[in-house]
Each structure stands twice: as structure tokens, then as C-alpha cells.
Design a protein around this motif. Structure first.
Motif, PDB file in Angstrom:
ATOM      1  N   PRO A 164       0.843  -1.207   0.000  1.00  0.00           N
ATOM      2  CA  PRO A 164       0.000   0.000   0.000  1.00  0.00           C
ATOM      3  C   PRO A 164       0.874   1.253   0.000  1.00  0.00           C
ATOM      4  CG  PRO A 164       0.071  -0.973   2.201  1.00  0.00           C
ATOM      5  CD  PRO A 164       0.830  -1.901   1.304  1.00  0.00           C
ATOM      6  N   THR A 165       0.769   2.052  -1.028  1.00  0.00           N
ATOM      7  CA  THR A 165       1.568   3.269  -1.141  1.00  0.00           C
ATOM      8  C   THR A 165       0.668   4.443  -1.495  1.00  0.00           C
ATOM      9  OG1 THR A 165       2.003   2.977  -3.502  1.00  0.00           O
ATOM     10  CG2 THR A 165       3.548   1.938  -1.965  1.00  0.00           C
ATOM     11  N   LEU A 204      -3.275   7.423  -7.452  1.00  0.00           N
ATOM     12  CA  LEU A 204      -3.230   7.405  -8.911  1.00  0.00           C
ATOM     13  C   LEU A 204      -3.821   6.139  -9.519  1.00  0.00           C
ATOM     14  CD1 LEU A 204       0.386   8.810  -9.427  1.00  0.00           C
ATOM     15  CD2 LEU A 204      -1.783  10.077  -9.456  1.00  0.00           C
ATOM     16  N   GLY A 205      -3.813   5.049  -8.749  1.00  0.00           N
ATOM     17  CA  GLY A 205      -4.281   3.772  -9.275  1.00  0.00           C
ATOM     18  C   GLY A 205      -3.121   2.920  -9.762  1.00  0.00           C
ATOM     19  N   HIS A 206      -3.315   1.609  -9.736  1.00  0.00           N
ATOM     20  CA  HIS A 206      -2.227   0.704 -10.084  1.00  0.00           C
ATOM     21  C   HIS A 206      -1.831   0.790 -11.552  1.00  0.00           C
ATOM     22  CE1 HIS A 206      -3.656  -1.620  -6.369  1.00  0.00           C
ATOM     23  NE2 HIS A 206      -2.491  -1.090  -6.080  1.00  0.00           N
ATOM     24  N   ALA A 207      -2.781   1.066 -12.427  1.00  0.00           N
ATOM     25  CA  ALA A 207      -2.455   1.127 -13.853  1.00  0.00           C
ATOM     26  C   ALA A 207      -1.450   2.234 -14.140  1.00  0.00           C
ATOM     27  CB  ALA A 207      -3.731   1.332 -14.665  1.00  0.00           C
ATOM     28  N   ILE A 208      -1.608   3.374 -13.482  1.00  0.00           N
ATOM     29  CA  ILE A 208      -0.712   4.506 -13.733  1.00  0.00           C
ATOM     30  C   ILE A 208       0.660   4.261 -13.119  1.00  0.00           C
ATOM     31  CG2 ILE A 208      -0.329   6.960 -13.242  1.00  0.00           C
ATOM     32  CD1 ILE A 208      -3.317   7.392 -13.539  1.00  0.00           C
ATOM     33  N   TYR A 233       0.863  -0.713   9.974  1.00  0.00           N
ATOM     34  CA  TYR A 233       1.870  -0.849   8.921  1.00  0.00           C
ATOM     35  C   TYR A 233       2.393   0.531   8.518  1.00  0.00           C
ATOM     36  CZ  TYR A 233       3.786  -1.748   4.241  1.00  0.00           C
ATOM     37  OH  TYR A 233       4.596  -1.799   3.145  1.00  0.00           O
ATOM     38  N   PHE A 234       1.490   1.490   8.318  1.00  0.00           N
ATOM     39  CA  PHE A 234       1.915   2.840   7.937  1.00  0.00           C
ATOM     40  C   PHE A 234       2.784   3.471   9.027  1.00  0.00           C
ATOM     41  CE2 PHE A 234      -2.150   3.133   5.225  1.00  0.00           C
ATOM     42  CZ  PHE A 234      -1.468   2.693   4.104  1.00  0.00           C
ATOM     43  N   ARG A 235       2.376   3.304  10.275  1.00  0.00           N
ATOM     44  CA  ARG A 235       3.163   3.892  11.373  1.00  0.00           C
ATOM     45  C   ARG A 235       4.550   3.262  11.460  1.00  0.00           C
ATOM     46  NH1 ARG A 235      -1.948   3.842  13.874  1.00  0.00           N
ATOM     47  NH2 ARG A 235      -1.537   1.832  14.859  1.00  0.00           N
TER      48      ARG A 235
END
Length: 300
Positions: free
Chosen positions: A136-137, A143-147, A247-249
Motif C-alpha cells: 500500500p503506497t 493514482l491507481g495501479h495502472a498509472i 503498517y503505515f506507522r
């Protein structure tokens, strides 16, 4: 090279019995042991595991409370043979369809830079189910995975694609994690502060940081039945966000954490008209998905 299967049972002994039978049937050429962890099931469900006591290569260990995914697997690791070369963390709602264990161990024997791998997951109807996911970023969420794949295709291999050769992937889903014991222990194994969800993302990120590869080996397959120990519910959904924000922390900066909190708050709040409970979930996320509301406290 010995393989230790670790299978968690939580009030789903019928899945566990079938899973163990598939392991025994498909692993006859492997030096293996099976550790079944009863993760605080009801006494009635636990007693149904007694049918497994006749299996010589199997041990049953019981926790008096639910330790979650990470804690349950770590509890089971206390019972493994210290000489085991590989650990296979296998969900009890999975069935091996071929000699997956021997073939994955052979693949890893030939590729010493691989720390974790899995086979291709199959649904009960025979269709392919993605065996991997992405980290997860901020970029992928906004932007979405395609971009983001256009900018960095190696980091975002297509999940629905049918692969014929092994491919390096970001995160293996937790249904079937075949790991080199050396790599797993080197990075510290599962983090028990995750009760449910995101354990794979955390483990795979630490493996990548330690220069271990994570691979999908698509020519070996296993069946994912679903409906095992964890069922979808509002409580489980809250637990997912508790783990996600842990996870983010742990792995991102404060600005990223705040950006993701706002993103998920707005994403969930937009669903309010479909279900009013989404407003409560959005408020929960805006508060930072506090760990004080984790399921782990229900089982303490």
C-alpha cells in the motif's frame, strides 16, 4: 531438507482435517512435519482434531486464547523441529492440488536468493485467484495501479495475468507462505503486534529490505476454499484498518500516514448512502484506527 507445515485452526476443524489430508496425500516425497495450532477454539471444535492424533508426523498444540494470525503461527513455531529448513504457513481452508511442497522446496534449493514463495491459488470453480498483491503506497492509492505500473512495471506485475514462468512479486497473500527458515528468522519473522491482516505486507517488505526475493511459482497449484477461520464482518473490517495503519506507522513517514488517513476516511465516507455504518467506519479511520479497539482485546 525438512519442511514444517504450520496450520492454524480456529473453530473450523472440518477445514483443518481436509487440509491435513491433502498435505499427507501430496507430500509423500517430502521430509516434513505438520504442526496444527488450535488458536483458542471452542472445546467442541478442538476435540474434533483428535482424529489427527494417529498421524505420526503431526503435533497438535493448543493456545487457551486466540493469538491472531501472527501470534498463532509464532506459537506453532515453538513446536517445530529446529533443523527444519523451510516453513510452510498454510491456511486451513486450502487444499494442495499437486506435489507443491516438494516442487517449491526444489525451486528454492535452486534459487538461494529467494526467501519466500508460493504457488498459484485456484478457486473452487477452477478459476485462477491472484496469489499476490501490492504494497500500500500513496502513489498506488491516489493514482491507481495502472498509472504507477506505467512508471514502474516491475513493482506492479499484473495480478490477473496467467504466468507460465516464476515471477518476482511484491507481496504474497497469506494463504500459503512457503519460506526459507533462514530468511524468515533473519528478518524477525511475523510481527505479533498485527492481530489480523497486513502480516504479509510487513514480512515481505522486511524480506525485500534484506535483499531476499519473493516469488510466485505458477506451475504448482493449491485450492483456496475460503470461509476458514476469518469471516467478513464490520468488526473484521475495523481490524483490517487497525493493521493497515500499524503498517503505515511502522514503515512510513508522518506526512504519508496523515495522507493515507485522509484518503481512506474520504473513500469510506463516500459509501455512506449505501450503508450508514460506513460513517462510523470513516470516523474510526479519521481517529487513526486506534489499536485499543482491536479484536485482540476481546480474546485477552
Amino acid at each position: 531438507m525438512k519442511v514444517s507445515f504450520i496450520i492454524i485452526n480456529y473453530n473450523s476443524s472440518h477445514h483443518t482435517l481436509a487440509c491435513v489430508e491433502s498435505v499427507r496425500e501430496q507430500s509423500k516425497s517430502v521430509n516434513y512435519e505438520i504442526i496444527v495450532v488450535d488458536n483458542g477454539s471452542s472445546i467442541q471444535d478442538y476435540q474434533k482434531l483428535s482424529a489427527l492424533t494417529v498421524v505420526s508426523e503431526l503435533k497438535i498444540v493448543r493456545s487457551d486464547r486466540n493469538l491472531g494470525f501472527s501470534g498463532g503461527h509464532l506459537f506453532g513455531l515453538n513446536a517445530v523441529d529446529p533443523d527444519s529448513y523451510y516453513y510452510f504457513f498454510l491456511n486451513n481452508d486450502c487444499l494442495l492440488l499437486d506435489d507443491l511442497c516438494s516442487r517449491l522446496s526444489s525451486y528454492m534449493n535452486d534459487h538461494p536468493d529467494v526467501g519466500l514463495c508460493t504457488g498459484q491459488m485456484i478457486r473452487p470453480g477452477g478459476d485462477q485467484e491472484p496469489s499476490f498483491t501490492y504494497f500500500p503506497t500513496v502513489g498506488s492509492k491516489l493514482l491507481g495501479h495502472a498509472i504507477v505500473r506505467w512508471f514502474n512495471p516491475a513493482a506492479y506485475p499484473k495480478r490477473q495475468k496467467i504466468y507460465n514462468e516464476p515471477v518476482q512479486v511484491p507481496v504474497i497473500t497469506g494463504s500459503a507462505l512457503f519460506t526459507r527458515a533462514k530468511a524468515f528468522l533473519e528478518v524477525g519473522g511475523f510481527d505479533p503486534s498485527y492481530f489480523l491482516y497486513c502480516e504479509e505486507e510487513d514480512l515481505c517488505l522486511r524480506l525485500r529490505q534484506a535483499n531476499w526475493k519473493v516469488m510466485l511459482v505458477p506451475d504448482v497449484k493449491f485450492l483456496h476454499i475460503g470461509g476458514g477461520s476469518t469471516e467478513s464482518s464490520p468488526t473484521a473490517e475495523k481490524e483490517y484498518y487497525i493493521s493497515l495503519f500499524r503498517y503505515f506507522r511502522k514503515h512510513t513517514s508522518r506526512p504519508v500516514q496523515l495522507t493515507m488517513r485522509l484518503f481512506y476516511t474520504l473513500k469510506i465516507a463516500r459509501r455512506y448512502l449505501r450503508n450508514s455504518r460506513n460513517a462510523r467506519l470513516a470516523w474510526f479511520i479519521l481517529r487513526g484506527a486506534p489499536e485499543s479497539e482491536s479484536l485482540r482485546h476481546r480474546f485477552a
